[in-house]
Scaffold this active site. Sequence first.
Site: not given
Length: 608
Positions: A295, A297, A300, A416
């Site tokens: 993935g 994001g 990175g 987060d």
Amino acid sequence: MGKNELVQYRVNQNALAKPVEEELLIAYRPFHNTEKWIEYRFNEWNTWKAWAALGFVILFFVLGGPQFVMDILQALTGGASAGGSLIPDKPMDSGTIQPMLDGMKNNFQPPPPMIDPGSGAASFTSAKVVEWFAIALSVGGVGAYGLMQRKPTHLLLNDHGIAWEWRRSLMNFGHMVPWSAITHIGVTWPENRTSPQDSLLTFSTASNPQAMQIKLGGIATTEEREQFLKCLETWAPDVSKDAQVYDVLTPPPDHSYTELWLQALSAPPKRERLTPLIAGAVLGEGNYTIVSQLGVGGQGTAYLSTMPDGMEVVLKEFILPVYVDINIRRQALERMQNEVQMLKKLDNDRIVKLRDFFIEDHRGYLVLELIDGDSLRTMVNKNGKLDEKTVIGLMHQMCDMLEYLHSLSPPVVHRDFTPDNLILGSDGILKLVDFNVAQQKDVTATGTVVGKHAYIPPEQFRGKPNHQSDIYAMGASVYFLLIGEDPQPITSSRPKEADENVSHGLDHIVARATALDTGYRYPSAQDLRAELEYLAKNGHVRPQLESKNSADSAEAGTNEATADVAVASTAETNGESAVASTAETTGDSAVANSLDSVGESEVSNTSA
């Protein structure tokens, strides 16, 4: 130099020598920058490129490349004049040029002579060029050898003084500066150099301010630098020393930052790879082989990788800036170091484990355990919203995470805590990932606005998150699991308003967890868990939570906090956060920020 400021001696006949335990002998590496460059160019990732370039150079000479180049130059300039000039006496017409080009096409045969061979013009041949190249190479080699021989091989420190030593077969002597002659020890920086590796430890005497200069990079390891400093404190306690001497020689509490910093600055300022890693790529000195990309994001890219023993891990890649101000490079490394230090100290089954970290090609890599599962966001996107029983079970696991993080000293605030960063394994265990924006919170700390807006409470918008900020994010995450949509930013979430099937008790718990007024929000994860247990036992929450007066008070606090944060968040994001964003997007890190809009949740889908 004064009479007693320099002592010369033979190493094998050194009357100043001491038993090994009473002296420090360090192998000195004066060409550490060159060594790093060669090592980088011929490592496993770049070996084929270096050998291919060398092969092309050899073929160029073997196949008569120099002669061919000379022929072309002669053809373009009209040949050499009698005086040896390559400028023609008069312009050549097409009838002159064409035979020459035809001759070159015929097995590289030279064109018909344009001038009288007896005119004295220089004759260029491949053999002559090779001869010149060999001579230049020999002279360069002899010069490099001589330069290497002039540099010392070791540093010696004992109670007499500090010495350079040459321990070679043909050179076996030393030059010592006694401690009694040294008046000051400082740190100087060569012009246009900013790397700590290039700083010079300078020893001054009464007659020579630069009696000895030692390049810090020549002392290879952190342990040797620490021993070097201890020797200075033991044998030269009365010599004045700059504070920077202690800064460059004292190891930090965690050596990993120094390791990351020196690795990043010792590599050539050029990326060898400008595209994402592909399957089969090998990193970390052959320890990690890329299988696939997991993935991309804002922080990175994540890759699935295998180790030599077959174990699968996740490589989380950070893009580090290259052609930018040194302070921006330091900030990028500090962001990576923040996550490294955070993960190294955390030891809990609910937290993703860090296995290793390294820097390669101006990219930082965290090696993380592979979690066999999906993020909560991915689960909801695939299968729809979750039932209340499943959600309550996940809430207990979330409380486990936050109770652990907030119990540390100082508490760790994740900042987060979202469905993207909560991974549910196939074994049913929920794990928290992505500590890149986490911070250890003390009473005076302030910060920038980070996180996803739907999960950020007012105090975090002001840049002053605390442990209750994670409680708010947890409540917002529960809303997402129950409804299947992100909550409205900067609101007290009420999932029952979106789905009447949500129970009153759980609706009130989410509302209090996401209260904008921290005085009404749950003080801790333990309190939230206690409310869940009360709900499970009694079928409703505590009476005071459902009382109308408390609800009205909470609503008033919500409205006031909303108005307050509307101003605060605007100022904050246009001010402090904007500055941080500007710094991050300067230079190469703009590449990393540009990834923010590309499937950020996919990164947490795997590990980081």
